[in-house]
Design an enzyme around this catalytic site. Sequence first.
Site, PDB file in Angstrom:
ATOM      1  N   PHE A 153      87.877  74.267  66.888  1.00  0.00           N
ATOM      2  CA  PHE A 153      88.875  75.315  67.111  1.00  0.00           C
ATOM      3  C   PHE A 153      90.237  74.764  66.739  1.00  0.00           C
ATOM      4  O   PHE A 153      90.718  73.811  67.337  1.00  0.00           O
ATOM      5  CB  PHE A 153      88.912  75.817  68.559  1.00  0.00           C
ATOM      6  CG  PHE A 153      89.931  76.912  68.730  1.00  0.00           C
ATOM      7  CD1 PHE A 153      89.616  78.223  68.430  1.00  0.00           C
ATOM      8  CD2 PHE A 153      91.238  76.617  69.118  1.00  0.00           C
ATOM      9  CE1 PHE A 153      90.582  79.237  68.514  1.00  0.00           C
ATOM     10  CE2 PHE A 153      92.205  77.624  69.208  1.00  0.00           C
ATOM     11  CZ  PHE A 153      91.868  78.932  68.911  1.00  0.00           C
ATOM     12  N   ASP A 238      93.756  66.775  65.751  1.00  0.00           N
ATOM     13  CA  ASP A 238      94.349  67.936  66.410  1.00  0.00           C
ATOM     14  C   ASP A 238      94.372  67.651  67.911  1.00  0.00           C
ATOM     15  O   ASP A 238      93.356  67.774  68.597  1.00  0.00           O
ATOM     16  CB  ASP A 238      93.528  69.193  66.090  1.00  0.00           C
ATOM     17  CG  ASP A 238      94.116  70.442  66.755  1.00  0.00           C
ATOM     18  OD1 ASP A 238      94.938  70.307  67.670  1.00  0.00           O
ATOM     19  OD2 ASP A 238      93.718  71.556  66.356  1.00  0.00           O
ATOM     20  N   LYS A 267     101.277  73.325  72.373  1.00  0.00           N
ATOM     21  CA  LYS A 267     101.032  73.670  73.767  1.00  0.00           C
ATOM     22  C   LYS A 267     101.996  72.995  74.754  1.00  0.00           C
ATOM     23  O   LYS A 267     103.118  73.446  74.902  1.00  0.00           O
ATOM     24  CB  LYS A 267      99.569  73.416  74.116  1.00  0.00           C
ATOM     25  CG  LYS A 267      98.643  74.370  73.351  1.00  0.00           C
ATOM     26  CD  LYS A 267      97.277  74.535  73.952  1.00  0.00           C
ATOM     27  CE  LYS A 267      96.586  75.747  73.343  1.00  0.00           C
ATOM     28  NZ  LYS A 267      95.465  75.446  72.482  1.00  0.00           N
TER      29      LYS A 267
HETATM   30  C1  LIG Z   1      95.328  76.146  71.121  1.00  0.00           C
HETATM   31  C2  LIG Z   1      94.869  75.289  70.011  1.00  0.00           C
HETATM   32  C3  LIG Z   1      95.300  75.510  68.689  1.00  0.00           C
HETATM   33  C4  LIG Z   1      96.153  76.695  68.286  1.00  0.00           C
HETATM   34  O1  LIG Z   1      97.371  76.764  68.948  1.00  0.00           O
HETATM   35  P1  LIG Z   1      98.159  78.154  68.982  1.00  0.00           P
HETATM   36  O2  LIG Z   1      99.475  77.787  69.600  1.00  0.00           O
HETATM   37  O3  LIG Z   1      97.370  79.100  69.824  1.00  0.00           O
HETATM   38  O4  LIG Z   1      98.287  78.625  67.586  1.00  0.00           O
HETATM   39  C5  LIG Z   1      94.889  74.623  67.713  1.00  0.00           C
HETATM   40  N1  LIG Z   1      94.094  73.587  68.010  1.00  0.00           N
HETATM   41  C6  LIG Z   1      93.651  73.349  69.246  1.00  0.00           C
HETATM   42  C7  LIG Z   1      92.776  72.171  69.517  1.00  0.00           C
HETATM   43  C8  LIG Z   1      94.008  74.199  70.297  1.00  0.00           C
HETATM   44  O5  LIG Z   1      93.532  73.986  71.521  1.00  0.00           O
END
Ligand SMILES: *Cc1c(COP(=O)(O)O)cnc(C)c1O
Length: 411
Positions: A153, A238, A267
């Site tokens: 994700f 990520d 985040k």
């Molecule tokens: C939440 C998340 C994203 C995307 O972030 P947004 O601010 O919602 O665009 C990308 N990678 C990971 C691992 C995430 O948990």
Amino acid sequence: MSLDIAPAVPAAAARRTDFAALEAEYGARNYKPFEVVLTRGEGVFVWDVDGVRYLDCLSAYSAVNQGHCHPRIIEALTAQAQRLTLTSRAFRNDQLGLFYEEICQLTGSHAVLPMNTGAEAVESALKVARKWGYEVKGVPSGLAEIVVCDGNFHGRTVSVVSFSTDPTARSGFGPFTPGFRVVPFGDAAALEAAIGPNTVAVLIEPIQGEAGVIVPPRGYLARVREACTRQDVILILDEIQTGLGRTGALLAEAHEGVEADLTLVGKALSGGVHPVSAVLSNREVLGVLNPGEHGSTFGGNPLACAVARMALKVLVDEGMIENAARQGRRLMEGLRQIASDHVREVRGRGLMIGLELHPEAGGARRFGEALKARGLLCKETHDHTLRIAPPLVITSDQVDWALEQFAAVLA
Ligand SMILES: *Cc1c(COP(=O)(O)O)cnc(C)c1O
């Protein structure tokens, strides 16, 4: 103000239905929230419009690591909001450079690219990796490949869902961006085998969050790191969800003693008060970007920078990372001790915990509902896993209270 349109039912009774009805009438239906309308937050707690208090065990998908409305972050936000919020990058502002310096010193990075949402940070890294591939590695034009993992994700944009393996995230959104190869998560040999001469990058989550808190085998990241180095491929981690203290380390990569070439954070970079994300570069990868080739109107805005500076500062100053490790152990051990036929596995790291239920348990959602009725908010990922991720400021007493609620609903 017109009194004619005042609701006939008392406001308190009408509140919950009103908000849900308004969303249903006017909103896109891309979410299916729990029926709770929140109006206030402080630390680990949130309150609904009826004044009911809940312990938040989702933390807005780990954006609120520092706790709701952290006073020092809110102070930084309001002070900056009254001074200067946005200049665009056409002009400099007096927060951006300080943000760069502080996040680089904290994370040991060489350079930063500021964006807003997580998905934008991912997109930025993909663009930079491709450009690096053509200009530095010498990959023939248009042939760059990026290796990603099954169950990933990384956000919701077209290019990002192009390599999603979740049918719900993809179906109906093609045509897709080419140039991605998917390998099983946690299998270093498969990943190595997928790297070819045109591979420019490997993009992975150190722990897969949305997939259900999937922790890869020990040594996996180190092997991936080694393969990337050997084959001259950029490792992009990520850490938008795993980063900034969530797993009991500033970055989850530290658990395996590796360093990514590009690290993505978002985040909790703002403590949940403003969208702020960043691509952190440990290698000269960001150097391929020249003026005009990439950007964002809001990226690096002074409000975001002031907020992010304080969000990082409190994370460190207030010992939240150590607390995440300590309370994570307490919570995970406590969950493992709950005697319940429903529980299949408790896994995770720090305060990023997944509680997987047996399929016969009837789905994680109903346990989420039962927990809500007891004053604890957490959410399922997919059908059978509850994700448990409270703010990193949670205390031992609050962990113990949460464990009582889990024990009660799982009995
Ligand atoms: C939440 C998340 C994203 C995307 O972030 P947004 O601010 O919602 O665009 C990308 N990678 C990971 C691992 C995430 O948990």
